[in-house]
Design a protein around this motif. Structure first.
Motif, PDB file in Angstrom:
ATOM      1  N   HIS A 173       0.831  -1.205   0.000  1.00  0.00           N
ATOM      2  CA  HIS A 173       0.000   0.000   0.000  1.00  0.00           C
ATOM      3  C   HIS A 173       0.866   1.256   0.000  1.00  0.00           C
ATOM      4  CE1 HIS A 173      -3.131   2.882   1.070  1.00  0.00           C
ATOM      5  NE2 HIS A 173      -2.336   3.291   2.034  1.00  0.00           N
ATOM      6  N   GLU A 229       2.488   1.833  -3.388  1.00  0.00           N
ATOM      7  CA  GLU A 229       1.537   2.284  -4.403  1.00  0.00           C
ATOM      8  C   GLU A 229       1.159   3.751  -4.227  1.00  0.00           C
ATOM      9  OE1 GLU A 229      -1.870  -0.197  -4.865  1.00  0.00           O
ATOM     10  OE2 GLU A 229      -0.687  -1.954  -5.486  1.00  0.00           O
ATOM     11  N   HIS A 230       1.242   4.247  -2.990  1.00  0.00           N
ATOM     12  CA  HIS A 230       0.803   5.607  -2.716  1.00  0.00           C
ATOM     13  C   HIS A 230       1.954   6.556  -2.382  1.00  0.00           C
ATOM     14  CE1 HIS A 230      -3.423   4.668  -3.097  1.00  0.00           C
ATOM     15  NE2 HIS A 230      -3.196   3.564  -2.409  1.00  0.00           N
ATOM     16  N   PRO A 270      -8.738   8.921  -5.777  1.00  0.00           N
ATOM     17  CA  PRO A 270      -7.311   8.792  -5.462  1.00  0.00           C
ATOM     18  C   PRO A 270      -6.996   9.444  -4.142  1.00  0.00           C
ATOM     19  CG  PRO A 270      -7.655  10.490  -7.104  1.00  0.00           C
ATOM     20  CD  PRO A 270      -8.979   9.806  -6.914  1.00  0.00           C
ATOM     21  N   PRO A 271      -5.912   9.015  -3.455  1.00  0.00           N
ATOM     22  CA  PRO A 271      -5.564   9.611  -2.167  1.00  0.00           C
ATOM     23  C   PRO A 271      -5.189  11.065  -2.323  1.00  0.00           C
ATOM     24  CG  PRO A 271      -3.780   8.246  -2.980  1.00  0.00           C
ATOM     25  CD  PRO A 271      -4.942   8.006  -3.892  1.00  0.00           C
ATOM     26  N   ARG A 310      -3.051  13.910  -2.493  1.00  0.00           N
ATOM     27  CA  ARG A 310      -1.620  13.945  -2.757  1.00  0.00           C
ATOM     28  C   ARG A 310      -0.864  14.751  -1.711  1.00  0.00           C
ATOM     29  NH1 ARG A 310      -0.655   9.751  -4.901  1.00  0.00           N
ATOM     30  NH2 ARG A 310       1.420  10.540  -5.401  1.00  0.00           N
ATOM     31  N   ALA A 352      -0.669  11.781   0.986  1.00  0.00           N
ATOM     32  CA  ALA A 352       0.000  10.532   0.657  1.00  0.00           C
ATOM     33  C   ALA A 352       1.148  10.708  -0.316  1.00  0.00           C
ATOM     34  CB  ALA A 352      -1.013   9.535   0.075  1.00  0.00           C
TER      35      ALA A 352
END
Length: 221
Positions: A132, A135-136, A209-210, A212, A215
């Protein structure tokens, strides 16, 4: 098959049953802890850091049973380290800026503990956590651990970096560290637990999406 599900605030309704299981299992896992801060939970098994900003990572089997989990706390809000153990970071300090995350309450259900040194359920949580973060764009996590875990983390390629000196607390030696969430760490963690592929569950419907700001810049603590 057990998969690791990443549950953000927007998906909690979908995972209501799993989250209820998680809180009950986590309460059992920590109720005998020597650390009062880890035993301080309400009737549902939640503590003061289970907030609307908390991200849960739950290992769930094919029957919907929770096998283990952990949580990520945004470090620009109150965390276990900032509120309970700030003295563990007296040397390097705590990064409280956007993008910093703290990992707490890592556990595996007793149902899935095996007669071997490393529980596969715990391995799925650990490997999925690193996945995780990769990926972020999260390069590091802050963790408060008992000191004896540091050599194990080093073997997994997590590169633990102490933020201060170990401190005796309720009969245990505690230390705050950052751990590196690298491809090396993912490969070594998978190898240690006999995992050969991704353990992350992919949502069936798209999720935003997280952030930015939170993350994308990753952790530094």
């Amino acid at each position: 098959m057990i998969r690791l599900h990443v549950i953000d605030p927007a998906r909690r309704g979908t995972y209501a049953d799993a989250l209820a299981q998680h809180h009950a299992l986590r309460r059992t896992a920590f109720e005998e802890s020597r650390c009062r801060a880890l035993r301080a939970v309400d009737a549902a098994g939640r503590d003061r850091f289970d907030t609307e900003a908390t991200l849960y990572l739950l290992a769930i089997d094919g029957d919907g049973r929770v096998a283990g989990g952990t949580r990520l706390l945004p470090a620009d809000r109150p965390t276990l380290l900032s509120e309970i153990f700030p003295h563990l970071a007296e040397v390097r300090g705590i990064d409280r800026g956007p993008g910093a995350w703290e990992c707490t309450r890592f556990f595996a259900s007793s149902r899935y503990r095996e007669e071997r040194p490393l529980s596969r359920a715990a391995g799925i949580v650990a490997a999925g956590l690193i996945e995780h973060c990769l990926e972020h764009g999260i390069p590091r996590l802050t963790v408060v651990v008992e000191t004896y875990w540091i050599p194990q983390m080093a073997e997994f390629g997590w590169r633990p970096r102490p933020l201060g000196l170990p401190v005796a607390y309720a009969g245990a030696s505690l230390c705050a560290v950052t751990v590196a969430t690298t491809e090396e760490a993912l490969a070594e963690t998978r190898a240690a637990y006999g995992i050969v592929a991704s353990v992350l569950a992919r949502p069936r419907t798209p999720t935003p999406p997280p952030d930015r700001d939170r993350a994308g810049r990753g952790l530094a603590a």
